[in-house]
Design a protein around this motif. Structure first.
Motif, PDB file in Angstrom:
ATOM      1  N   ILE A   1       0.852  -1.202   0.000  1.00  0.00           N
ATOM      2  CA  ILE A   1       0.000   0.000   0.000  1.00  0.00           C
ATOM      3  C   ILE A   1       0.883   1.245   0.000  1.00  0.00           C
ATOM      4  CG2 ILE A   1      -1.712   1.313   1.336  1.00  0.00           C
ATOM      5  CD1 ILE A   1      -2.813  -1.388   2.335  1.00  0.00           C
TER       6      ILE A   1
ATOM      7  N   TRP B   1       3.842   1.557  -1.308  1.00  0.00           N
ATOM      8  CA  TRP B   1       4.402   1.799  -2.653  1.00  0.00           C
ATOM      9  C   TRP B   1       3.356   2.394  -3.568  1.00  0.00           C
ATOM     10  CZ3 TRP B   1       8.711   2.302  -1.048  1.00  0.00           C
ATOM     11  CH2 TRP B   1       9.453   1.330  -0.397  1.00  0.00           C
ATOM     12  N   ARG B   2       2.108   1.955  -3.442  1.00  0.00           N
ATOM     13  CA  ARG B   2       1.049   2.556  -4.269  1.00  0.00           C
ATOM     14  C   ARG B   2       0.881   4.029  -3.899  1.00  0.00           C
ATOM     15  NH1 ARG B   2      -1.592  -2.472  -3.672  1.00  0.00           N
ATOM     16  NH2 ARG B   2      -3.068  -1.768  -2.094  1.00  0.00           N
TER      17      ARG B   2
ATOM     18  N   ALA C   1       5.075  -5.033  -5.610  1.00  0.00           N
ATOM     19  CA  ALA C   1       3.862  -4.328  -6.008  1.00  0.00           C
ATOM     20  C   ALA C   1       4.151  -3.040  -6.780  1.00  0.00           C
ATOM     21  CB  ALA C   1       3.042  -4.000  -4.769  1.00  0.00           C
ATOM     22  N   VAL C   2       5.421  -2.621  -6.883  1.00  0.00           N
ATOM     23  CA  VAL C   2       5.721  -1.342  -7.548  1.00  0.00           C
ATOM     24  C   VAL C   2       5.423  -1.425  -9.050  1.00  0.00           C
ATOM     25  CG1 VAL C   2       7.526   0.328  -8.129  1.00  0.00           C
ATOM     26  CG2 VAL C   2       7.465  -0.692  -5.857  1.00  0.00           C
TER      27      VAL C   2
ATOM     28  N   ASN D   1       3.718   6.012  -5.446  1.00  0.00           N
ATOM     29  CA  ASN D   1       3.504   6.196  -6.889  1.00  0.00           C
ATOM     30  C   ASN D   1       2.460   7.268  -7.164  1.00  0.00           C
ATOM     31  OD1 ASN D   1       5.374   4.294  -7.696  1.00  0.00           O
ATOM     32  ND2 ASN D   1       3.896   2.609  -7.695  1.00  0.00           N
ATOM     33  N   GLU D   2       1.458   7.325  -6.308  1.00  0.00           N
ATOM     34  CA  GLU D   2       0.364   8.268  -6.510  1.00  0.00           C
ATOM     35  C   GLU D   2       0.807   9.727  -6.359  1.00  0.00           C
ATOM     36  OE1 GLU D   2      -4.034   8.582  -4.894  1.00  0.00           O
ATOM     37  OE2 GLU D   2      -3.124   6.696  -4.273  1.00  0.00           O
TER      38      GLU D   2
END
Ligand code: PL3
Ligand code: FE2
Ligand code: FE2
Length: 231
Positions: free
Chosen positions: A176, A178-179, A230-231, A182-183
């Motif tokens: 989460i 990493w998301r 997850a990246v 990214n956001e």
């Protein structure tokens, strides 16, 4: 070096800067607000640590007010609706863990993951911030090390019985982060904060925390890899 070069070119009054700041500033305000709420909930879950946890929650409330002042100083209105959604996944996982009394998961989410995220972000922000925000952020980041330390000390003292839950909570929550990184990548770049530097500082702080708690290098490598997948 790159950041020093970039900061001298920053125009804190430009529309592009203020637009990006409306989201980044909101994220930080929301993060501090949720940290305040989370430490109050932790005080209920850990009654013998109540006074210390209430003390930490009050610091988070001061941080929130400091960052609100940073936005005002630049005439930026923080986009709080965006920020509330931004924290939705971590917030939901913290609430679910609190409801079932999984205090180890709550501590991993707030005192390790969120505090390390804040420490990385604030350290990267300080050299490229406007003078007013720099002063505030320098004061805040010192406190965040104490919050991280609270989690480390408690989890170290309860390491053997917490280990399995920590691994599961890491696996659930690290992707989460990493998301979330990214956001904000594009907005952060407009503030002269590079995602690669954020990731690097986060992993250093988080890996050190896991080591202080009692995990081996091998454990830490494995646990870090769950996020990266997850990246
Ligand atoms: C807990 O004490 C604080 C939680 C805050 C989380 C902050 C996450 C920050 C991500 C975006 C980076 C921007 C930093 C800029 C500061 C104005
Ligand atoms: Fe804080
Ligand atoms: Fe904190």
């Amino acid at each position: 070096m790159q950041q020093i070069a970039a900061s001298s070119e920053l125009d804190f009054t430009s529309e592009a800067y203020k637009d990006a700041y409306s989201r980044i500033n909101a994220i930080v305000i929301e993060g501090e607000q949720e940290a305040y709420d989370n430490y109050i909930q932790l005080a209920q879950l850990l009654p013998d640590q109540k006074d210390e946890l209430i003390r930490l929650s009050k610091m988070e409330n001061r941080h929130m007010k400091g960052f609100q002042a940073c936005g005002k100083n630049l005439s930026v209105t923080p986009d709080m609706e965006f920020a509330h959604k931004y924290f939705g996944a971590l917030h939901g996982n913290f609430q679910a863990a609190a409801a079932t009394g999984n205090v180890v998961t709550c501590l991993l989410i707030q005192s390790l993951i969120i505090e390390c995220f804040a420490i990385a972000a604030y350290n990267i922000y300080i050299p490229v911030a406007d003078a007013f925000a720099r002063k505030i952020t320098e004061g805040v980041v010192k406190d965040e090390y104490m919050h991280l330390n609270f989690g480390e000390v408690w989890l170290k003292e309860h390491f053997e019985e917490s280990k399995a839950e920590l691994e599961a909570a890491n696996r659930q929550n690290l992707p989460i982060v990493w998301r979330m990184l990214n956001e904000v990548e594009n907005d952060a770049r407009i503030l002269a904060m590079e995602k690669e530097a954020l990731v690097e500082d986060f992993m250093i702080a988080y890996g050190e925390a896991l080591s202080n708690i009692g995990f081996t290098t091998r454990d830490i490598m494995r646990m870090s890899a769950y996020g990266l997948a997850a990246v």
